[in-house]
Design a protein around this motif. Structure first.
Motif, PDB file in Angstrom:
ATOM      1  N   ALA A 313       1.211  -1.172  -0.148  1.00 54.57           N
ATOM      2  CA  ALA A 313       0.149  -0.156   0.114  1.00 54.57           C
ATOM      3  C   ALA A 313       0.825   1.388   0.358  1.00 54.57           C
ATOM      4  CB  ALA A 313      -1.318   0.490   1.107  1.00 54.57           C
ATOM      5  N   LYS A 314       1.945   1.467   0.381  1.00 52.88           N
ATOM      6  CA  LYS A 314       3.228   2.367   0.489  1.00 52.88           C
ATOM      7  C   LYS A 314       4.261   2.404  -0.341  1.00 52.88           C
ATOM      8  CE  LYS A 314       3.340   2.474   5.839  1.00 52.88           C
ATOM      9  NZ  LYS A 314       2.877   0.472   6.448  1.00 52.88           N
ATOM     10  N   HIS A 315       3.369   1.384  -1.952  1.00 56.30           N
ATOM     11  CA  HIS A 315       5.034   1.323  -2.200  1.00 56.30           C
ATOM     12  C   HIS A 315       4.127   2.446  -3.537  1.00 56.30           C
ATOM     13  CE1 HIS A 315       7.373   0.268  -5.545  1.00 56.30           C
ATOM     14  NE2 HIS A 315       7.828  -0.579  -5.114  1.00 56.30           N
ATOM     15  N   PRO A 316       5.752   3.360  -3.485  1.00 55.81           N
ATOM     16  CA  PRO A 316       5.681   4.101  -4.472  1.00 55.81           C
ATOM     17  C   PRO A 316       4.200   4.209  -6.098  1.00 55.81           C
ATOM     18  CG  PRO A 316       8.191   5.045  -4.266  1.00 55.81           C
ATOM     19  CD  PRO A 316       6.911   2.986  -3.381  1.00 55.81           C
ATOM     20  N   ALA A 319       1.034   4.153  -5.861  1.00 55.84           N
ATOM     21  CA  ALA A 319       0.954   5.755  -5.382  1.00 55.84           C
ATOM     22  C   ALA A 319       0.524   5.851  -7.312  1.00 55.84           C
ATOM     23  CB  ALA A 319       1.487   6.367  -4.687  1.00 55.84           C
ATOM     24  N   HIS A 320       1.465   5.900  -8.043  1.00 53.11           N
ATOM     25  CA  HIS A 320       1.075   5.847  -8.985  1.00 53.11           C
ATOM     26  C   HIS A 320      -0.259   5.087 -10.087  1.00 53.11           C
ATOM     27  CE1 HIS A 320       2.333   6.907 -12.900  1.00 53.11           C
ATOM     28  NE2 HIS A 320       1.975   6.027 -13.449  1.00 53.11           N
ATOM     29  N   HIS A 321      -0.118   3.847  -9.470  1.00 57.08           N
ATOM     30  CA  HIS A 321      -1.384   3.321 -10.615  1.00 57.08           C
ATOM     31  C   HIS A 321      -2.473   3.991 -10.268  1.00 57.08           C
ATOM     32  CE1 HIS A 321      -3.367  -0.426 -10.908  1.00 57.08           C
ATOM     33  NE2 HIS A 321      -2.977  -0.219 -11.213  1.00 57.08           N
ATOM     34  N   LEU A 322      -2.925   4.119  -8.548  1.00 56.73           N
ATOM     35  CA  LEU A 322      -4.357   4.411  -8.049  1.00 56.73           C
ATOM     36  C   LEU A 322      -4.403   5.753  -8.532  1.00 56.73           C
ATOM     37  CD1 LEU A 322      -3.624   2.819  -4.527  1.00 56.73           C
ATOM     38  CD2 LEU A 322      -4.223   1.991  -6.340  1.00 56.73           C
ATOM     39  N   SER A 323      -3.444   6.782  -8.375  1.00 59.53           N
ATOM     40  CA  SER A 323      -3.403   7.866  -8.852  1.00 59.53           C
ATOM     41  C   SER A 323      -4.128   8.349 -10.721  1.00 59.53           C
ATOM     42  CB  SER A 323      -2.120   8.651  -8.845  1.00 59.53           C
ATOM     43  OG  SER A 323      -1.357   8.855  -7.461  1.00 59.53           O
ATOM     44  N   PHE A 324      -2.479   7.443 -11.681  1.00 53.46           N
ATOM     45  CA  PHE A 324      -3.793   6.987 -12.808  1.00 53.46           C
ATOM     46  C   PHE A 324      -5.117   6.717 -13.261  1.00 53.46           C
ATOM     47  CE2 PHE A 324      -3.569   5.462 -17.147  1.00 53.46           C
ATOM     48  CZ  PHE A 324      -2.733   6.578 -17.680  1.00 53.46           C
ATOM     49  N   ASP A 351       0.850   9.707   3.492  1.00 54.23           N
ATOM     50  CA  ASP A 351       0.615   8.047   4.263  1.00 54.23           C
ATOM     51  C   ASP A 351      -0.311   7.322   3.669  1.00 54.23           C
ATOM     52  OD1 ASP A 351       1.917   5.979   5.871  1.00 54.23           O
ATOM     53  OD2 ASP A 351       0.324   5.578   7.891  1.00 54.23           O
ATOM     54  N   GLY A 352      -0.351   7.276   2.796  1.00 49.20           N
ATOM     55  CA  GLY A 352      -1.359   6.735   2.041  1.00 49.20           C
ATOM     56  C   GLY A 352      -3.645   6.692   2.104  1.00 49.20           C
ATOM     57  N   ASP A 353      -3.097   8.440   2.628  1.00 50.29           N
ATOM     58  CA  ASP A 353      -4.612   8.590   3.368  1.00 50.29           C
ATOM     59  C   ASP A 353      -5.159   9.011   2.532  1.00 50.29           C
ATOM     60  OD1 ASP A 353      -6.981  10.146   3.406  1.00 50.29           O
ATOM     61  OD2 ASP A 353      -5.877  12.032   4.394  1.00 50.29           O
ATOM     62  N   LEU A 354      -6.011   8.708   1.838  1.00 50.34           N
ATOM     63  CA  LEU A 354      -6.689   8.751   0.493  1.00 50.34           C
ATOM     64  C   LEU A 354      -7.598  10.503   0.577  1.00 50.34           C
ATOM     65  CD1 LEU A 354      -8.807   5.395   0.556  1.00 50.34           C
ATOM     66  CD2 LEU A 354      -7.283   6.356  -1.062  1.00 50.34           C
TER      67      LEU A 354
END
Lengths: 498, 379
Positions: A313-316, A319-324, A351-354
């Motif tokens: 969940a913390k992996h960059p 972060a990119h995949h979800l943001s895209f 810290d992964g806060d949506l």
């Protein structure tokens, strides 16, 4: 860049209800306000937990066996049927048949229980669409349905059928304004996901259960890597996120034992139905240290898998995949890279806060660009028509479910763990458009005779700027309420999120 | 060369010359009236279950109780699954050519990326925004493409001369509403053509009853394509081939559907059947060994079926790499020995009459090293 209320309602919401665009206010502020506290979920009160449903499902299966009644298809959409065998139940003993009269009674009882399960499932679908068509936090509902599709579970796999909608309610809604890590953990330990991607029956090759099976010369089940692969490919890192086949296998081993209670355990529990259908089967768990993405995880039973998921969940890449995906969902089929990058940074630095991620989306210039536009999915097309026309969903959503199937987006049936696609090219075929025009007529036929005039309605849900020229003339001249609303719902302006 | 090497590439390598003169071997006037239907089985069909190498002792050992017990033996090495009776008859009629160990260039294990590659015609996921069939339609002067699918599949995107069709909602549409919508859509740059096509295809309304599955879809495609001047390029898709657990009953049911589908296509094409090629493909294969839950996981080498009156069948095509531990890819699945693009290029050149240069430039970019499969066609 101005942030109009119409854009807030159409691009980020579910399409406006009449009145939603009235009054003053900045679109951006309206969206941020919706994120401050979770919406009331009155529509969902009284629906059974997955643990209760699972207990009932086992009772039904047992009654069906006793009556030697083959569970008949329960018309769900066109051809779906109730589950006849469930993952956790594969080893359950078959009960001997009794007297003929008992058999008849048991068969009848099984039938009745099956109808009851079916009715509960329909209740859940109705609640979902009642909520979507009424909620005054449509941005949060869009986000909820986005995550539900991100963690797609398809009910064409029989033993998932009763749990997919419950997963959205139990694992996604509570975390939609929270941390992604918590949502991820809740989803991956939910019976819908554990059954859909076969983890509930996966067994470590060196586990106690595998050794016992060998000793007793029983058919040996083993490791299933399906869930682990999709966690990495679809739920967290993304397909280019930098994992390898070894990581898939190691994650699969780390989550062996993540399962649900079986029919024997349900029977043994009697009246005391567990709070949660999740069960960690220590005997199925592959013992030992695991290594995923270069990091070592000590043996720790159920905690081992949780630790891996927390790091994923913390992996960059996550972060990119979800943001895209979020940017593509709300802004454009090809989202601006700068926007995606800013969102990913917000995710990582909080810290992964949506909520931080959503704020970055809403506060970015690109999100309000005039050029940004999305073609509605069939689901969003129907929901926005329900909202614009103030059409009641009622307690029986069967017609609605059939309509969504015909439009090519059957409820909770993406037929693939990748979920429903999310670009204009996927939904704007000639045949798809034709069916929308048909659906527009069908929905318009249900408009309340006291509804406002089509032109007024169009202006109140699309904004003044979108209702002009031939469109305005057609709406004003409509020969009947029904014709006018059909024109509104079938119009190009109603197909786009602008 | 591997002693197990067999099949077309070796036997017909010499006829690669033919591809320089793609139309030379056919009667004049014939080449403009052929039909090609691509059937994509989504989910990664287990080729070793459809076409079990029953005579390979390693097969039985790898599959155990999951081996196909009573295949229809069509060859000294290979059999067809017993659910495929009509398909086996086509093999005996020399109208079916199975090709072993073939896959798109993509070599990882994601369904979605593999399907994307197969449809976009490049070696990479997201390698093109449109599909290779769509580009074929575009490259042919006036031909049309047709998909039986609820949503236009990626494979056929890229040309305005393609349409898709799926059983419609029961209600008709008010002509007055269409009249009113016409100027609105005409003014929408991105939807105007879609709208025009949608009103044209609506005339195809079909009396749909019951489930609409692969056999019906293949029949509809075949009937539509067989008409004089009908679309020469067609696409049908099916899902539900991903078999991670207890695959025997699932695949028995699905293969029976495919069997009925091929028979329905032959019937539907009718007098066009001698000029027809149907290719059945899937995005990748599965593990050679049965897994712990009676199924198979995502693997590399798949298979393809060519079927139709224009196919020189009744034999097995492709290079069989073998199932021995050292021959498997990553020790777990059948190695892919040919690239699906070589098959597709062969069809585009020999059957649809596209020039090789056009194929390499536009339809399959970066595929110069991939020779078109030759020698598979009648005549």
């Amino acid at each position: 860049m101005s942030a109009s209320k119409a854009t807030a309602a159409n691009r980020f919401g579910l399409g406006a209800k009449p009145g939603e665009l009235e009054g003053s206010g900045d679109g951006r502020e309206i969206l941020l306000a919706q994120l401050r506290e979770p919406p009331p979920l009155d529509e969902f009160h009284g629906l059974p937990s997955s643990a209760v449903t699972m207990t009932r499902e086992y009772e039904q299966l047992s009654a069906a066996r006793a009556g030697r009644v083959k569970a008949a298809p329960a018309a769900m959409g066109d051809n779906a049927s109730m589950p006849q065998m469930s993952g956790g139940d594969a080893m359950a003993p078959v009960q001997p048949a009794g007297q003929a009269v008992d058999v008849d009674q048991a068969g009848e009882r099984a039938d009745q229980m099956r109808r009851e399960l079916r009715r509960r499932q329909l209740d859940e679908f109705a609640a979902r669409y009642r909520h979507a068509s009424r909620t005054d936090r449509p941005f949060v509902e869009r986000l909820t349905q986005f995550w539900s599709n991100h963690f797609a579970v398809s009910i064409d796999k029989g033993d998932t059928r009763l749990y997919a909608a419950a997963m959205e309610r139990e694992a996604i809604r509570p975390h939609v304004l929270g941390r992604f890590e918590d949502m991820l953990l809740a989803v991956e330990s939910h019976p819908a996901m554990l059954r859909y991607l076969d983890n509930s029956i996966s067994i470590g090759n060196d586990s106690a259960a595998a050794q016992r099976a060998e000793l007793m010369r029983r058919e040996r089940r083993g490791l299933n890597e399906n869930l682990a692969r999709e966690i990495l490919e679809l739920h967290t890192l993304g397909v280019d996120g930098g994992y390898r086949q070894d990581d898939v296998l190691e994650l699969a081993r780390a989550i062996t034992g993540w399962s649900t209670f079986n029919s024997r355990e349900a029977k043994a529990a009697g009246e005391r139905i567990p709070d949660n259908a999740f069960t960690f089967r220590k005997a199925s768990h592959e013992p030992g240290e695991r290594q995923v993405l270069g990091r070592r995880y000590a043996e720790g039973g159920v905690e081992q898998g949780r630790a891996v998921l927390a790091d994923l969940a913390k992996h960059p890449s996550t972060a990119h995949h979800l943001s895209f995906k979020l940017a593509r969902h709300f802004v454009a089929d090809q989202p601006p890279p700068a926007l995606v990058k800013r969102m990913a940074q917000a995710y990582l630095s909080h810290d992964g806060d949506l909520r931080a991620l959503y704020r970055a989306l809403v506060e970015s210039q690109e999100s309000w660009a005039d050029s940004a536009r999305k073609f509605k999915t069939p689901n969003d097309f129907v929901v926005s028509a329900l909202r614009a026309g103030e059409l009641p969903v009622g307690n029986d959503a069967r017609a609605l479910i059939n309509l969504l199937s015909s439009l090519g987006q059957p409820v909770f049936t993406p037929r693939s763990p990748a979920g429903f696609p999310d670009t204009a090219a996927d939904w704007s075929s000639p045949d798809g458009l034709w069916k929308r025009i048909q659906a527009a007529q069908m929905l318009a036929a249900r408009i309340d005779p006291k509804a406002s005039a089509p032109y007024q309605c169009a202006v109140s849900v699309l904004g003044n700027a979108a209702v002009e020229g031939d469109f305005a003339i057609g709406l004003r001249r409509a020969g009947s309420l029904r014709d006018g609303y059909a024109l509104l719902f079938a119009s190009p302006a109603f197909q786009w999120r602008i | 060369m591997d002693s197990q090497r067999r099949g077309l590439l070796a036997a017909f390598g010499a006829s690669a010359l033919l591809t320089l003169f793609p139309n030379a071997s056919r009667a004049a006037g014939d080449d403009a009236d052929t039909r090609f239907l691509l059937v994509l089985l989504r989910g990664g069909l287990d080729g070793l279950h459809l076409l079990p190498p029953y005579a390979d002792p390693v097969y039985a050992a790898l599959r155990g109780a999951g081996a196909v017990a009573d295949p229809i033996r069509i060859d000294a090495m290979f059999g067809l699954h017993p659910a495929m009776q009509q398909t086996a008859a086509m093999y005996r009629d020399k109208q079916l050519l199975p090709i072993v160990a073939i896959a798109p260039p993509y070599r990882a294990r994601s369904h979605f990326d593999a399907q994307d590659c197969l449809e976009n015609g490049t070696a990479r996921p997201n390698g093109a925004r449109d599909g290779w069939l769509g580009r074929c339609v575009q490259a042919l002067p006036s031909e049309a493409g047709f998909a039986v699918a609820a949503v236009m599949p990626l494979a056929l995107r890229g040309s305005e001369r393609t349409s898709n069709w799926w059983p419609p909602l029961p209600k008709g549409v008010d002509p007055l509403l269409l009249q009113q919508l016409q100027p609105l859509y005409a003014a929408d740059a991105r939807l105007s053509e879609t709208f025009e096509q949608s009103t044209r295809s609506a005339a195809l309304a079909r009396e749909g009853k019951g489930a609409f599955a692969l056999p019906e879809a293949m029949r509809v495609a075949a009937e539509r394509m067989s008409a004089a001047g009908g679309p020469r390029i067609g696409f049908v898709e099916d899902t539900g081939w991903d078999s991670h657990r207890n695959q025997a009953p699932q695949l028995a049911r699905k293969l029976a559907e495919l069997d009925r589908g091929l028979a329905a296509a032959r019937e539907g094409f009718g007098s066009a059947w001698p000029r027809t090629v149907v290719a059945v493909v899937t995005e990748f294969g599965r593990t050679a060994a049965i897994n712990g839950t009676g199924g198979t996981d995502h693997g590399t080498g798949g298979m393809a079926l060519l079927c139709g009156g224009a196919v020189r069948g009744g034999r097995i095509g492709g290079d069989w790499p073998g199932l021995g531990a050292a021959q498997l890819n990553e020790g777990r699945d059948l190695r892919a020995t040919s690239d699906l693009r070589s098959l597709f290029k062969g069809i585009a050149i020999e059957h649809l009459g596209l020039a090789e240069g056009v194929l390499e430039k536009r339809v399959f970019p970066d595929s110069r090293g991939i020779s078109p499969l030759a020698g598979w066609r009648v005549g």
